[in-house]
Motif scaffolding. Structure first.
Motif, PDB file in Angstrom:
ATOM      1  N   ASP A   1      -2.755   2.555   8.572  1.00  0.00           N
ATOM      2  CA  ASP A   1      -1.533   3.317   8.328  1.00  0.00           C
ATOM      3  C   ASP A   1      -1.711   4.270   7.147  1.00  0.00           C
ATOM      4  OD1 ASP A   1       1.391   3.853   8.689  1.00  0.00           O
ATOM      5  OD2 ASP A   1       1.454   2.982   6.667  1.00  0.00           O
ATOM      6  N   LEU A   2      -2.363   3.790   6.092  1.00  0.00           N
ATOM      7  CA  LEU A   2      -2.634   4.639   4.930  1.00  0.00           C
ATOM      8  C   LEU A   2      -3.473   5.846   5.335  1.00  0.00           C
ATOM      9  CD1 LEU A   2      -2.705   5.262   1.885  1.00  0.00           C
ATOM     10  CD2 LEU A   2      -4.693   3.739   1.733  1.00  0.00           C
ATOM     11  N   ALA A   3      -4.520   5.628   6.104  1.00  0.00           N
ATOM     12  CA  ALA A   3      -5.377   6.727   6.554  1.00  0.00           C
ATOM     13  C   ALA A   3      -4.576   7.733   7.370  1.00  0.00           C
ATOM     14  CB  ALA A   3      -6.550   6.187   7.367  1.00  0.00           C
ATOM     15  N   ALA A   4      -3.706   7.253   8.239  1.00  0.00           N
ATOM     16  CA  ALA A   4      -2.884   8.147   9.063  1.00  0.00           C
ATOM     17  C   ALA A   4      -1.907   8.940   8.203  1.00  0.00           C
ATOM     18  CB  ALA A   4      -2.131   7.343  10.119  1.00  0.00           C
TER      19      ALA A   4
ATOM     20  N   ARG B   1      -9.607  24.034   1.856  1.00  0.00           N
ATOM     21  CA  ARG B   1     -10.672  23.041   2.022  1.00  0.00           C
ATOM     22  C   ARG B   1     -10.294  21.728   1.360  1.00  0.00           C
ATOM     23  NH1 ARG B   1     -16.189  25.087   1.789  1.00  0.00           N
ATOM     24  NH2 ARG B   1     -16.564  22.971   2.514  1.00  0.00           N
ATOM     25  N   HIS B   2     -10.976  20.665   1.765  1.00  0.00           N
ATOM     26  CA  HIS B   2     -10.835  19.364   1.115  1.00  0.00           C
ATOM     27  C   HIS B   2     -12.226  18.907   0.703  1.00  0.00           C
ATOM     28  CE1 HIS B   2     -12.408  17.375   4.697  1.00  0.00           C
ATOM     29  NE2 HIS B   2     -11.598  18.139   5.400  1.00  0.00           N
ATOM     30  N   TYR B   3     -12.269  18.124  -0.381  1.00  0.00           N
ATOM     31  CA  TYR B   3     -13.542  17.669  -0.926  1.00  0.00           C
ATOM     32  C   TYR B   3     -13.478  16.185  -1.237  1.00  0.00           C
ATOM     33  CZ  TYR B   3     -14.459  22.622  -1.508  1.00  0.00           C
ATOM     34  OH  TYR B   3     -14.641  23.958  -1.271  1.00  0.00           O
ATOM     35  N   ALA B   4     -14.408  15.422  -0.704  1.00  0.00           N
ATOM     36  CA  ALA B   4     -14.523  14.005  -1.054  1.00  0.00           C
ATOM     37  C   ALA B   4     -15.212  13.901  -2.394  1.00  0.00           C
ATOM     38  CB  ALA B   4     -15.296  13.260   0.024  1.00  0.00           C
TER      39      ALA B   4
ATOM     40  N   VAL C   1      -3.203  22.542  -5.785  1.00  0.00           N
ATOM     41  CA  VAL C   1      -4.329  21.615  -5.869  1.00  0.00           C
ATOM     42  C   VAL C   1      -3.727  20.216  -5.877  1.00  0.00           C
ATOM     43  CG1 VAL C   1      -6.316  20.814  -7.213  1.00  0.00           C
ATOM     44  CG2 VAL C   1      -5.715  23.263  -7.188  1.00  0.00           C
ATOM     45  N   ALA C   2      -4.101  19.404  -4.892  1.00  0.00           N
ATOM     46  CA  ALA C   2      -3.524  18.067  -4.773  1.00  0.00           C
ATOM     47  C   ALA C   2      -4.621  17.038  -4.553  1.00  0.00           C
ATOM     48  CB  ALA C   2      -2.516  18.020  -3.623  1.00  0.00           C
ATOM     49  N   PHE C   3      -4.330  15.820  -4.990  1.00  0.00           N
ATOM     50  CA  PHE C   3      -5.264  14.713  -4.819  1.00  0.00           C
ATOM     51  C   PHE C   3      -4.826  13.827  -3.675  1.00  0.00           C
ATOM     52  CE2 PHE C   3      -6.502  16.081  -8.958  1.00  0.00           C
ATOM     53  CZ  PHE C   3      -7.837  15.720  -9.067  1.00  0.00           C
ATOM     54  N   GLY C   4      -5.782  13.481  -2.841  1.00  0.00           N
ATOM     55  CA  GLY C   4      -5.581  12.513  -1.777  1.00  0.00           C
ATOM     56  C   GLY C   4      -6.531  11.364  -2.020  1.00  0.00           C
ATOM     57  N   SER C   5      -7.240  10.947  -0.986  1.00  0.00           N
ATOM     58  CA  SER C   5      -8.179   9.829  -1.109  1.00  0.00           C
ATOM     59  C   SER C   5      -9.187   9.868   0.028  1.00  0.00           C
ATOM     60  CB  SER C   5      -7.411   8.510  -1.068  1.00  0.00           C
ATOM     61  OG  SER C   5      -8.301   7.417  -0.978  1.00  0.00           O
ATOM     62  N   THR C   6     -10.384   9.375  -0.245  1.00  0.00           N
ATOM     63  CA  THR C   6     -11.377   9.254   0.816  1.00  0.00           C
ATOM     64  C   THR C   6     -10.957   8.204   1.840  1.00  0.00           C
ATOM     65  OG1 THR C   6     -12.640   7.674  -0.496  1.00  0.00           O
ATOM     66  CG2 THR C   6     -13.349   9.975  -0.585  1.00  0.00           C
ATOM     67  N   SER C   7      -9.916   7.439   1.525  1.00  0.00           N
ATOM     68  CA  SER C   7      -9.399   6.456   2.490  1.00  0.00           C
ATOM     69  C   SER C   7      -8.998   7.133   3.791  1.00  0.00           C
ATOM     70  CB  SER C   7      -8.204   5.712   1.906  1.00  0.00           C
ATOM     71  OG  SER C   7      -8.608   4.915   0.820  1.00  0.00           O
ATOM     72  N   LEU C   8      -8.684   8.421   3.733  1.00  0.00           N
ATOM     73  CA  LEU C   8      -8.336   9.168   4.945  1.00  0.00           C
ATOM     74  C   LEU C   8      -9.429   9.013   6.001  1.00  0.00           C
ATOM     75  CD1 LEU C   8      -6.907  12.729   5.159  1.00  0.00           C
ATOM     76  CD2 LEU C   8      -8.887  12.090   6.501  1.00  0.00           C
TER      77      LEU C   8
ATOM     78  N   LEU D   1      -8.436  17.337  -3.091  1.00  0.00           N
ATOM     79  CA  LEU D   1      -9.542  16.567  -3.653  1.00  0.00           C
ATOM     80  C   LEU D   1      -9.347  15.106  -3.267  1.00  0.00           C
ATOM     81  CD1 LEU D   1      -9.623  18.231  -7.186  1.00  0.00           C
ATOM     82  CD2 LEU D   1     -11.016  18.793  -5.188  1.00  0.00           C
ATOM     83  N   ARG D   2     -10.427  14.475  -2.771  1.00  0.00           N
ATOM     84  CA  ARG D   2     -10.352  13.100  -2.269  1.00  0.00           C
ATOM     85  C   ARG D   2     -11.272  12.165  -3.046  1.00  0.00           C
ATOM     86  NH1 ARG D   2     -11.713  14.102   4.043  1.00  0.00           N
ATOM     87  NH2 ARG D   2      -9.811  15.178   4.707  1.00  0.00           N
ATOM     88  N   PRO D   3     -10.868  11.726  -4.225  1.00  0.00           N
ATOM     89  CA  PRO D   3     -11.711  10.753  -4.922  1.00  0.00           C
ATOM     90  C   PRO D   3     -11.642   9.394  -4.235  1.00  0.00           C
ATOM     91  CG  PRO D   3      -9.686  11.114  -6.134  1.00  0.00           C
ATOM     92  CD  PRO D   3      -9.677  12.084  -4.993  1.00  0.00           C
ATOM     93  N   THR D   4     -12.609   8.550  -4.535  1.00  0.00           N
ATOM     94  CA  THR D   4     -12.618   7.228  -3.931  1.00  0.00           C
ATOM     95  C   THR D   4     -12.273   6.139  -4.937  1.00  0.00           C
ATOM     96  OG1 THR D   4     -13.907   5.623  -2.696  1.00  0.00           O
ATOM     97  CG2 THR D   4     -15.132   6.981  -4.213  1.00  0.00           C
ATOM     98  N   LEU D   5     -12.898   6.128  -6.075  1.00  0.00           N
ATOM     99  CA  LEU D   5     -12.705   5.077  -7.065  1.00  0.00           C
ATOM    100  C   LEU D   5     -12.636   5.759  -8.429  1.00  0.00           C
ATOM    101  CD1 LEU D   5     -12.574   1.976  -7.268  1.00  0.00           C
ATOM    102  CD2 LEU D   5     -15.045   1.983  -7.534  1.00  0.00           C
TER     103      LEU D   5
END
Length: 196
Positions: A106-109, A193-196, A86-93, A132-136
């Motif tokens: 570049d961050l999104a890529a 799966r990924h989740y925003a 289970v890893a955290f990314g970002s909605t910036s993707l 998991l892709r949190p935003t703020l």
């Protein structure tokens, strides 16, 4: 008894996640750049991706709460076996792919590549990953956004909205993110799966 390896254990999401893992009876190996004293059920390891000694060979789950691109590079090396990641990314993707700012594109890529790498390596090892892709993120007092905004608003009794500030954000509390990270572990519907 299940075992977990947690990268970013002393961070804003890590603190509530460690509490939940321990309450649920997990044995935890937590990695942090700063040293901490171990306690029953919780063994602290000092280090970061690529610079951590004495990692366990196998755990039931790996939780990555830090930079996704660095985790993906570490995970590609296959140092620790786990059936669940289970890893955290970002909605910036998604939100920054078409940004006018070179750094944001570049961050999104980097995030997109890291997510693909984590899923690919997990599948090759017979493991199951969820991103998991949190935003703020707020609530741990370490964020550089909402905590500062709230402090300023308390100090001057109002909040000035900068001109052109029309982006939409959905703040997520660190406790909710910790609940989500632990909650997806035993849910096969979240595998791959990924989740925003």
């Amino acid at each position: 008894m299940r075992n977990a390896l947690v990268f970013g254990g002393s961070g804003q999401i890590g603190v509530p996640l460690l509490a939940r893992l321990l309450q649920s009876g997990w044995q935890v190996h937590a990695v942090s750049r700063s040293s901490h004293e171990s306690q029953p059920g919780l063994h602290w390891l000092s280090g970061e991706f690529g610079r951590t000694m004495a990692l366990p060979e196998r755990v039931d789950a790996i939780f990555s709460l830090g930079p996704l691109d660095r985790f993906a590079q570490w995970y590609a090396q296959g140092q620790v076996s786990a059936s669940r990641v289970v890893a955290f990314g970002s909605t910036s993707l998604e939100t920054k792919q078409a940004s006018a700012d070179d750094y944001e594109r570049d961050l999104a890529a980097r995030l997109q590549t890291a997510e693909a790498d984590v899923f690919r390596h997990a599948a090759a090892r017979g493991a199951h990953a969820t991103l998991l892709r949190p935003t703020l993120i707020y609530g741990g007092g370490h964020d550089k956004t909402l905590t500062r905004i709230a402090a300023m608003a308390r100090r001057i009794a109002f909040f000035v909205l900068p001109s052109g500030a029309n982006g939409l954000r959905q703040p997520v509390h660190v406790a909710d993110l910790a609940d989500a990270a632990l909650g997806v572990v035993d849910q096969p519907a979240t595998y791959g799966r990924h989740y925003a």
